[in-house]
Design an enzyme around this catalytic site. Sequence first.
Site, short mmCIF file in Angstrom:
data_model
loop_
_atom_site.label_atom_id
_atom_site.label_comp_id
_atom_site.label_asym_id
_atom_site.label_seq_id
_atom_site.Cartn_x
_atom_site.Cartn_y
_atom_site.Cartn_z
N ASN A 10 0.87 -1.18 0.00
CA ASN A 10 0.00 0.00 0.00
C ASN A 10 0.91 1.23 0.00
O ASN A 10 1.52 1.54 1.00
CB ASN A 10 -0.89 -0.02 1.26
CG ASN A 10 -1.73 1.23 1.39
OD1 ASN A 10 -1.76 2.06 0.49
ND2 ASN A 10 -2.41 1.38 2.51
N TRP A 11 0.97 1.88 -1.16
CA TRP A 11 1.90 3.01 -1.29
C TRP A 11 1.36 4.26 -0.60
O TRP A 11 2.04 5.27 -0.50
CB TRP A 11 2.17 3.30 -2.76
CG TRP A 11 2.95 2.22 -3.47
CD1 TRP A 11 3.33 0.99 -2.97
CD2 TRP A 11 3.46 2.26 -4.81
NE1 TRP A 11 4.03 0.28 -3.92
CE2 TRP A 11 4.13 1.04 -5.06
CE3 TRP A 11 3.42 3.22 -5.84
CZ2 TRP A 11 4.75 0.76 -6.29
CZ3 TRP A 11 4.03 2.93 -7.06
CH2 TRP A 11 4.69 1.72 -7.27
N LYS A 12 0.10 4.25 -0.20
CA LYS A 12 -0.55 5.42 0.41
C LYS A 12 -0.36 6.64 -0.52
O LYS A 12 -0.39 6.46 -1.73
CB LYS A 12 0.00 5.64 1.82
CG LYS A 12 -0.10 4.33 2.64
CD LYS A 12 0.10 4.52 4.10
CE LYS A 12 -0.05 3.16 4.80
NZ LYS A 12 0.07 3.22 6.23
N GLU A 104 -6.62 4.64 8.02
CA GLU A 104 -6.41 6.07 7.74
C GLU A 104 -7.67 6.68 7.12
O GLU A 104 -7.97 7.86 7.34
CB GLU A 104 -5.17 6.25 6.84
CG GLU A 104 -3.89 6.00 7.63
CD GLU A 104 -2.74 5.45 6.82
OE1 GLU A 104 -2.78 5.46 5.58
OE2 GLU A 104 -1.77 4.98 7.46
N GLY A 180 2.84 2.33 10.71
CA GLY A 180 3.80 3.43 10.55
C GLY A 180 4.53 3.81 11.82
O GLY A 180 5.17 4.85 11.89
N SER A 221 3.74 -2.14 10.23
CA SER A 221 5.19 -2.23 10.42
C SER A 221 5.76 -3.59 10.05
O SER A 221 6.74 -4.04 10.64
CB SER A 221 5.57 -1.84 11.87
OG SER A 221 5.18 -0.51 12.13
P1 13P Z 1 3.29 0.39 7.57
O1 13P Z 1 3.80 -0.91 6.97
O2 13P Z 1 4.02 1.58 7.08
O3 13P Z 1 3.20 0.31 9.05
O4 13P Z 1 1.80 0.58 7.03
C1 13P Z 1 0.92 -0.47 7.13
C2 13P Z 1 -0.31 -0.13 6.40
O5 13P Z 1 -1.05 0.74 6.81
C3 13P Z 1 -0.60 -0.84 5.15
O6 13P Z 1 -1.88 -0.60 4.71
#
Ligand code: 13P
Length: 264
Positions: A10-12, A104, A180, A221
Amino acid sequence: MSRQILIAGNWKMNKGAAEGAQLIKDLKAQFGECPCCSCGQKPEVLVCPPFTTLSAVIAETAGSCLEVGAQNVHWAEKGAYTGEISAAMLKETGVTYVIIGHSERRQYFGETDATVNQRLLAALKAGLKVIVCVGETLKEREEGVTIAVIERQVRGALANVDATAMKDVVIAYEPVWAIGTGKVATEAQAQEVHQCIRALLKKLYECPCVADNTRILYGGSMNAANAAGLLAQPDIDGGLIGGAALKPADFATIIKAAFAQMNA
Ligand code: 13P
Protein backbone atom coordinates in the site's frame (compact mmCIF):
# COMPACT_ATOMS: atom_id res chain seq x y z
CA MET A 1 -1.94 -24.96 3.61
CA SER A 2 -3.80 -24.31 0.39
CA ARG A 3 -4.18 -20.54 0.73
CA GLN A 4 -1.88 -18.63 -1.60
CA ILE A 5 0.10 -16.00 0.25
CA LEU A 6 -0.66 -12.44 -0.86
CA ILE A 7 1.99 -9.76 -0.45
CA ALA A 8 0.40 -6.36 -1.05
CA GLY A 9 2.11 -2.98 -1.00
CA ASN A 10 0.00 0.00 0.00
CA TRP A 11 1.90 3.01 -1.29
CA LYS A 12 -0.55 5.42 0.41
CA MET A 13 -0.04 9.01 -0.87
CA ASN A 14 3.47 8.36 -2.16
CA LYS A 15 4.98 8.20 -5.66
CA GLY A 16 3.73 10.08 -8.69
CA ALA A 17 3.61 8.40 -12.09
CA ALA A 18 7.30 8.71 -12.96
CA GLU A 19 8.50 7.67 -9.51
CA GLY A 20 5.99 4.84 -9.38
CA ALA A 21 7.10 3.40 -12.71
CA GLN A 22 10.69 3.61 -11.50
CA LEU A 23 9.81 1.79 -8.29
CA ILE A 24 8.37 -1.08 -10.34
CA LYS A 25 11.52 -1.16 -12.51
CA ASP A 26 13.64 -1.31 -9.36
CA LEU A 27 11.45 -4.04 -7.87
CA LYS A 28 11.64 -6.17 -11.00
CA ALA A 29 15.42 -5.71 -11.02
CA GLN A 30 15.52 -7.41 -7.60
CA PHE A 31 14.30 -10.60 -9.26
CA GLY A 32 16.09 -10.56 -12.61
CA GLU A 33 12.88 -10.61 -14.62
CA CYS A 34 9.96 -10.65 -12.20
CA PRO A 35 9.09 -12.43 -8.94
CA CYS A 36 7.25 -15.18 -10.85
CA CYS A 37 10.35 -16.38 -12.61
CA SER A 38 11.45 -18.21 -9.46
CA CYS A 39 10.59 -21.89 -9.24
CA GLY A 40 8.07 -23.48 -6.92
CA GLN A 41 4.81 -22.26 -5.41
CA LYS A 42 4.35 -18.55 -5.95
CA PRO A 43 2.82 -15.93 -3.72
CA GLU A 44 0.52 -13.35 -5.29
CA VAL A 45 2.17 -9.92 -5.37
CA LEU A 46 0.20 -6.70 -5.56
CA VAL A 47 1.05 -3.00 -5.51
CA CYS A 48 -1.50 -0.29 -4.71
CA PRO A 49 -0.33 3.16 -5.85
CA PRO A 50 -2.30 6.42 -5.73
CA PHE A 51 -5.03 6.84 -8.38
CA THR A 52 -3.00 9.12 -10.64
CA THR A 53 -0.08 6.68 -10.63
CA LEU A 54 -2.15 3.65 -11.59
CA SER A 55 -1.83 3.81 -15.38
CA ALA A 56 1.96 4.28 -15.32
CA VAL A 57 2.33 1.36 -12.92
CA ILE A 58 -0.06 -0.82 -14.91
CA ALA A 59 2.02 -0.13 -18.03
CA GLU A 60 5.24 -0.94 -16.21
CA THR A 61 3.93 -4.18 -14.71
CA ALA A 62 2.54 -5.47 -18.05
CA GLY A 63 3.92 -8.90 -18.83
CA SER A 64 5.04 -9.49 -15.24
CA CYS A 65 3.14 -11.30 -12.53
CA LEU A 66 2.76 -8.12 -10.49
CA GLU A 67 -0.86 -7.09 -9.96
CA VAL A 68 -2.09 -3.57 -9.38
CA GLY A 69 -4.79 -2.32 -7.04
CA ALA A 70 -6.30 0.98 -5.93
CA GLN A 71 -6.59 2.34 -2.39
CA ASN A 72 -10.26 3.30 -2.26
CA VAL A 73 -13.49 3.28 -4.27
CA HIS A 74 -16.86 5.00 -4.07
CA TRP A 75 -20.09 2.99 -3.83
CA ALA A 76 -22.15 4.87 -6.40
CA GLU A 77 -21.90 4.02 -10.09
CA LYS A 78 -21.64 7.70 -11.05
CA GLY A 79 -22.95 11.09 -10.04
CA ALA A 80 -22.27 14.23 -8.06
CA TYR A 81 -19.52 12.95 -5.76
CA THR A 82 -16.69 15.40 -6.27
CA GLY A 83 -13.29 13.81 -5.83
CA GLU A 84 -14.51 10.23 -5.79
CA ILE A 85 -13.83 7.33 -8.19
CA SER A 86 -16.30 4.56 -9.08
CA ALA A 87 -15.60 0.84 -9.25
CA ALA A 88 -16.24 0.79 -13.00
CA MET A 89 -13.68 3.58 -13.48
CA LEU A 90 -11.13 1.56 -11.54
CA LYS A 91 -11.92 -1.57 -13.47
CA GLU A 92 -11.37 0.34 -16.71
CA THR A 93 -7.81 1.23 -15.66
CA GLY A 94 -6.96 -2.46 -15.40
CA VAL A 95 -6.64 -2.78 -11.62
CA THR A 96 -7.71 -6.11 -10.15
CA TYR A 97 -7.91 -5.18 -6.46
CA VAL A 98 -9.01 -2.32 -4.27
CA ILE A 99 -8.22 -1.66 -0.60
CA ILE A 100 -11.28 -0.69 1.43
CA GLY A 101 -11.68 0.65 4.95
CA HIS A 102 -8.06 1.36 5.73
CA SER A 103 -7.73 2.83 9.22
CA GLU A 104 -6.41 6.07 7.74
CA ARG A 105 -9.69 6.36 5.81
CA ARG A 106 -11.66 5.60 8.97
CA GLN A 107 -9.59 8.00 11.07
CA TYR A 108 -9.21 10.99 8.73
CA PHE A 109 -12.08 10.68 6.25
CA GLY A 110 -15.01 9.55 8.32
CA GLU A 111 -15.22 6.02 6.96
CA THR A 112 -17.62 3.85 8.98
CA ASP A 113 -18.47 0.15 8.99
CA ALA A 114 -21.54 1.03 6.92
CA THR A 115 -19.65 2.96 4.22
CA VAL A 116 -16.96 0.28 4.17
CA ASN A 117 -19.71 -2.24 3.44
CA GLN A 118 -21.22 -0.07 0.69
CA ARG A 119 -17.84 0.37 -0.99
CA LEU A 120 -17.10 -3.32 -0.70
CA LEU A 121 -20.39 -4.36 -2.27
CA ALA A 122 -19.91 -1.92 -5.15
CA ALA A 123 -16.36 -3.15 -5.80
CA LEU A 124 -17.41 -6.81 -5.83
CA LYS A 125 -20.33 -6.03 -8.13
CA ALA A 126 -17.93 -4.43 -10.59
CA GLY A 127 -15.72 -7.52 -10.57
CA LEU A 128 -12.92 -6.19 -8.41
CA LYS A 129 -11.28 -8.15 -5.61
CA VAL A 130 -11.15 -6.35 -2.29
CA ILE A 131 -8.82 -6.12 0.65
CA VAL A 132 -10.91 -4.94 3.55
CA CYS A 133 -9.00 -3.56 6.52
CA VAL A 134 -9.88 -3.92 10.18
CA GLY A 135 -7.92 -3.08 13.31
CA GLU A 136 -8.13 -1.78 16.83
CA THR A 137 -6.62 1.40 18.23
CA LEU A 138 -4.13 1.38 21.09
CA LYS A 139 -6.85 2.58 23.46
CA GLU A 140 -9.13 -0.26 22.43
CA ARG A 141 -6.34 -2.82 22.91
CA GLU A 142 -5.55 -1.41 26.33
CA GLU A 143 -9.23 -1.54 27.27
CA GLY A 144 -9.31 -5.23 26.32
CA VAL A 145 -11.91 -4.81 23.58
CA THR A 146 -9.72 -5.78 20.61
CA ILE A 147 -11.68 -8.87 19.62
CA ALA A 148 -15.05 -7.13 20.04
CA VAL A 149 -13.90 -4.26 17.79
CA ILE A 150 -12.55 -6.61 15.13
CA GLU A 151 -15.76 -8.66 15.19
CA ARG A 152 -17.88 -5.54 14.79
CA GLN A 153 -15.74 -4.34 11.87
CA VAL A 154 -15.71 -7.72 10.10
CA ARG A 155 -19.46 -8.26 10.54
CA GLY A 156 -20.13 -4.71 9.33
CA ALA A 157 -17.85 -4.98 6.31
CA LEU A 158 -19.28 -8.33 5.22
CA ALA A 159 -22.99 -7.55 5.63
CA ASN A 160 -24.87 -8.95 2.61
CA VAL A 161 -21.73 -10.55 1.17
CA ASP A 162 -22.61 -14.13 0.32
CA ALA A 163 -20.33 -17.15 0.44
CA THR A 164 -19.75 -17.15 -3.32
CA ALA A 165 -18.64 -13.51 -3.31
CA MET A 166 -16.18 -14.25 -0.50
CA LYS A 167 -13.77 -15.78 -3.01
CA ASP A 168 -12.94 -12.18 -3.99
CA VAL A 169 -12.55 -10.88 -0.43
CA VAL A 170 -9.30 -10.65 1.49
CA ILE A 171 -9.29 -9.37 5.07
CA ALA A 172 -6.34 -7.37 6.41
CA TYR A 173 -5.83 -7.15 10.14
CA GLU A 174 -3.97 -3.91 10.75
CA PRO A 175 -3.71 -2.85 14.39
CA VAL A 176 -3.80 0.94 14.23
CA TRP A 177 -1.05 1.25 16.84
CA ALA A 178 1.31 -0.76 14.62
CA ILE A 179 0.81 1.29 11.45
CA GLY A 180 3.80 3.43 10.55
CA THR A 181 5.04 3.29 14.12
CA GLY A 182 7.69 0.59 13.87
CA LYS A 183 5.79 -1.17 16.68
CA VAL A 184 4.87 -4.48 15.10
CA ALA A 185 2.36 -6.81 16.73
CA THR A 186 4.10 -9.89 18.08
CA GLU A 187 3.59 -13.08 16.09
CA ALA A 188 1.38 -14.37 18.91
CA GLN A 189 -0.72 -11.16 19.08
CA ALA A 190 -1.27 -11.20 15.33
CA GLN A 191 -2.00 -14.93 15.17
CA GLU A 192 -4.55 -14.62 18.00
CA VAL A 193 -6.60 -12.01 16.13
CA HIS A 194 -6.28 -13.81 12.79
CA GLN A 195 -7.56 -17.00 14.40
CA CYS A 196 -10.53 -15.11 15.86
CA ILE A 197 -11.36 -13.64 12.45
CA ARG A 198 -11.26 -17.11 10.91
CA ALA A 199 -13.47 -18.45 13.70
CA LEU A 200 -15.93 -15.61 13.05
CA LEU A 201 -16.02 -16.50 9.34
CA LYS A 202 -16.93 -20.05 10.39
CA LYS A 203 -19.87 -18.62 12.32
CA LEU A 204 -20.95 -16.24 9.56
CA TYR A 205 -20.88 -18.73 6.69
CA GLU A 206 -22.41 -22.15 6.68
CA CYS A 207 -19.86 -23.57 4.27
CA PRO A 208 -16.53 -24.13 6.08
CA CYS A 209 -14.80 -23.40 2.76
CA VAL A 210 -15.19 -19.66 3.40
CA ALA A 211 -13.21 -19.71 6.64
CA ASP A 212 -10.72 -22.17 5.16
CA ASN A 213 -10.12 -20.27 1.93
CA THR A 214 -10.35 -16.60 2.91
CA ARG A 215 -6.95 -15.00 3.15
CA ILE A 216 -6.24 -12.88 6.19
CA LEU A 217 -3.26 -10.53 5.85
CA TYR A 218 -1.32 -8.83 8.61
CA GLY A 219 -0.41 -5.15 8.26
CA GLY A 220 1.42 -2.74 10.56
CA SER A 221 5.19 -2.23 10.42
CA MET A 222 5.75 -5.48 8.56
CA ASN A 223 9.28 -5.33 7.19
CA ALA A 224 12.16 -7.33 5.77
CA ALA A 225 13.23 -8.45 9.23
CA ASN A 226 9.92 -9.57 10.74
CA ALA A 227 8.02 -10.85 7.68
CA ALA A 228 9.20 -14.47 7.76
CA GLY A 229 8.13 -14.95 11.38
CA LEU A 230 4.71 -13.42 10.82
CA LEU A 231 4.12 -15.38 7.59
CA ALA A 232 4.95 -18.61 9.41
CA GLN A 233 1.87 -18.23 11.63
CA PRO A 234 -0.88 -20.65 10.64
CA ASP A 235 -3.60 -18.03 10.14
CA ILE A 236 -1.47 -15.29 8.57
CA ASP A 237 -1.78 -15.53 4.80
CA GLY A 238 0.23 -12.53 3.71
CA GLY A 239 0.97 -8.91 4.41
CA LEU A 240 -0.35 -5.45 3.65
CA ILE A 241 2.79 -3.40 3.71
CA GLY A 242 3.18 0.38 3.85
CA GLY A 243 6.64 1.86 4.38
CA ALA A 244 8.63 -1.24 3.39
CA ALA A 245 6.73 -1.48 0.09
CA LEU A 246 8.37 1.78 -0.99
CA LYS A 247 11.84 0.23 -0.70
CA PRO A 248 12.39 -2.27 -3.53
CA ALA A 249 15.04 -4.32 -1.70
CA ASP A 250 12.90 -4.60 1.45
CA PHE A 251 9.72 -5.44 -0.46
CA ALA A 252 11.66 -8.05 -2.44
CA THR A 253 12.93 -9.59 0.80
CA ILE A 254 9.33 -9.87 2.03
CA ILE A 255 8.26 -11.49 -1.26
CA LYS A 256 11.16 -13.94 -0.95
CA ALA A 257 10.08 -14.77 2.60
CA ALA A 258 6.62 -15.57 1.18
CA PHE A 259 8.18 -17.85 -1.45
CA ALA A 260 10.16 -19.60 1.27
CA GLN A 261 7.06 -20.03 3.45
CA MET A 262 5.02 -21.42 0.55
CA ASN A 263 7.71 -23.90 -0.34
CA ALA A 264 8.70 -24.87 3.21
P1 13P B 1 3.29 0.39 7.57
O1 13P B 1 3.80 -0.91 6.97
O2 13P B 1 4.02 1.58 7.08
O3 13P B 1 3.20 0.31 9.05
O4 13P B 1 1.80 0.58 7.03
C1 13P B 1 0.92 -0.47 7.13
C2 13P B 1 -0.31 -0.13 6.40
O5 13P B 1 -1.05 0.74 6.81
C3 13P B 1 -0.60 -0.84 5.15
O6 13P B 1 -1.88 -0.60 4.71
